[in-house]
Design a protein around this motif. Sequence first.
Motif, PDB file in Angstrom:
ATOM      1  N   THR A   7       0.834  -1.205   0.000  1.00 39.34           N
ATOM      2  CA  THR A   7       0.000   0.000   0.000  1.00 39.34           C
ATOM      3  C   THR A   7       0.866   1.252   0.000  1.00 39.34           C
ATOM      4  N   GLU A  11       0.952   4.074  -2.906  1.00 40.68           N
ATOM      5  CA  GLU A  11       0.659   5.470  -2.567  1.00 40.68           C
ATOM      6  C   GLU A  11       1.792   6.386  -3.019  1.00 40.68           C
ATOM      7  N   LEU A  14       1.630   6.775  -6.807  1.00 41.29           N
ATOM      8  CA  LEU A  14       0.539   7.679  -7.171  1.00 41.29           C
ATOM      9  C   LEU A  14       0.932   9.129  -6.906  1.00 41.29           C
ATOM     10  N   LYS A  59      -5.905   7.187 -13.279  1.00 41.48           N
ATOM     11  CA  LYS A  59      -6.093   7.303 -11.829  1.00 41.48           C
ATOM     12  C   LYS A  59      -7.507   6.892 -11.420  1.00 41.48           C
ATOM     13  N   LYS A  60      -8.471   7.212 -12.265  1.00 37.16           N
ATOM     14  CA  LYS A  60      -9.841   6.801 -11.982  1.00 37.16           C
ATOM     15  C   LYS A  60      -9.970   5.278 -12.045  1.00 37.16           C
ATOM     16  N   CYS A  61      -9.298   4.646 -12.996  1.00 37.87           N
ATOM     17  CA  CYS A  61      -9.324   3.181 -13.099  1.00 37.87           C
ATOM     18  C   CYS A  61      -8.693   2.530 -11.871  1.00 37.87           C
ATOM     19  N   GLU A  63      -8.575   3.850  -8.891  1.00 41.97           N
ATOM     20  CA  GLU A  63      -9.543   4.075  -7.813  1.00 41.97           C
ATOM     21  C   GLU A  63     -10.681   3.058  -7.878  1.00 41.97           C
ATOM     22  N   ASP A  64     -11.120   2.735  -9.104  1.00 41.59           N
ATOM     23  CA  ASP A  64     -12.233   1.802  -9.290  1.00 41.59           C
ATOM     24  C   ASP A  64     -11.781   0.341  -9.295  1.00 41.59           C
ATOM     25  N   ARG A  65     -10.468   0.101  -9.190  1.00 46.84           N
ATOM     26  CA  ARG A  65      -9.901  -1.249  -9.284  1.00 46.84           C
ATOM     27  C   ARG A  65     -10.217  -1.874 -10.642  1.00 46.84           C
ATOM     28  N   THR A 171     -15.100  -4.011 -13.120  1.00 43.26           N
ATOM     29  CA  THR A 171     -13.945  -3.813 -12.242  1.00 43.26           C
ATOM     30  C   THR A 171     -13.473  -5.134 -11.669  1.00 43.26           C
ATOM     31  N   PHE A 177      -5.545  -2.103  -3.539  1.00 41.57           N
ATOM     32  CA  PHE A 177      -4.809  -0.953  -4.065  1.00 41.57           C
ATOM     33  C   PHE A 177      -3.330  -1.273  -4.226  1.00 41.57           C
TER      34      PHE A 177
END
Length: 223
Positions: A7, A11, A14, A59-61, A63-65, A171, A177
């Motif tokens: 994680t 992070e 990102l 980044k949205k992908c 977030e949505d896994r 997803t 993450f």
Amino acid sequence: MTTVGTTAGAEQALANLVRAETGLLDLYQHQMVNRPFGYQDLYLLGIARRTLANGQAFKKCVEDRNGLVAAALLRLQLDTVLRLYALYWVADPEDFAGRVFGGEQVDRLKAADGRQMKDRYLIDKIKDRNPWVEPVYKNTSGLIHFSDRHIHSAIRLDGNDGAAQFLLGPTNPEHEFAEFQELLEAFFHCTGMIVVAAGDWFANFDTIHRRQPPPGKEMRPTS
């Protein structure tokens, strides 16, 4: 997605990506204001626009896994890298950028050495200093067009009895993450290469690159 990360590592990757995108915006806001510009500048504007659009979707992908599309977007970001670096290999960057502006495809144009700038050519030109480019290209190319990768992504096999489950959602809810660390790091490296190359190109415009304004009135961006 085969490597399990952490994680903290995800992070950090990102955060690095966000920092690179901010750096790209700062670079263009500084370089593209109140001066004449030509086809190369327009080419670089297209590069930046695609870079940031890919990054937002990526980044949205994450977030949505949505690992399937995240990996495909990584391939698109690498494509942006290759097309930006193509400017370095042509005899006349302004003519090249103008021809792309007019609708010609990069892979149908020739480098200064007379070879067509197919993906293989562009990868070979940068892989010595960036060896990770080749495996990333190979591992993600099968996700642009429909392939066995998409079929396998819809199947889950039980290791005990061989029973199959089918995944029809968009997803990957079973992914954590941390599992996106490798994808995030690769996407950051692609974006970072774009920032560095664009910065170098801007720095050397007036000394080694020819600029020719597009036809019509002179354009001076103000923001």
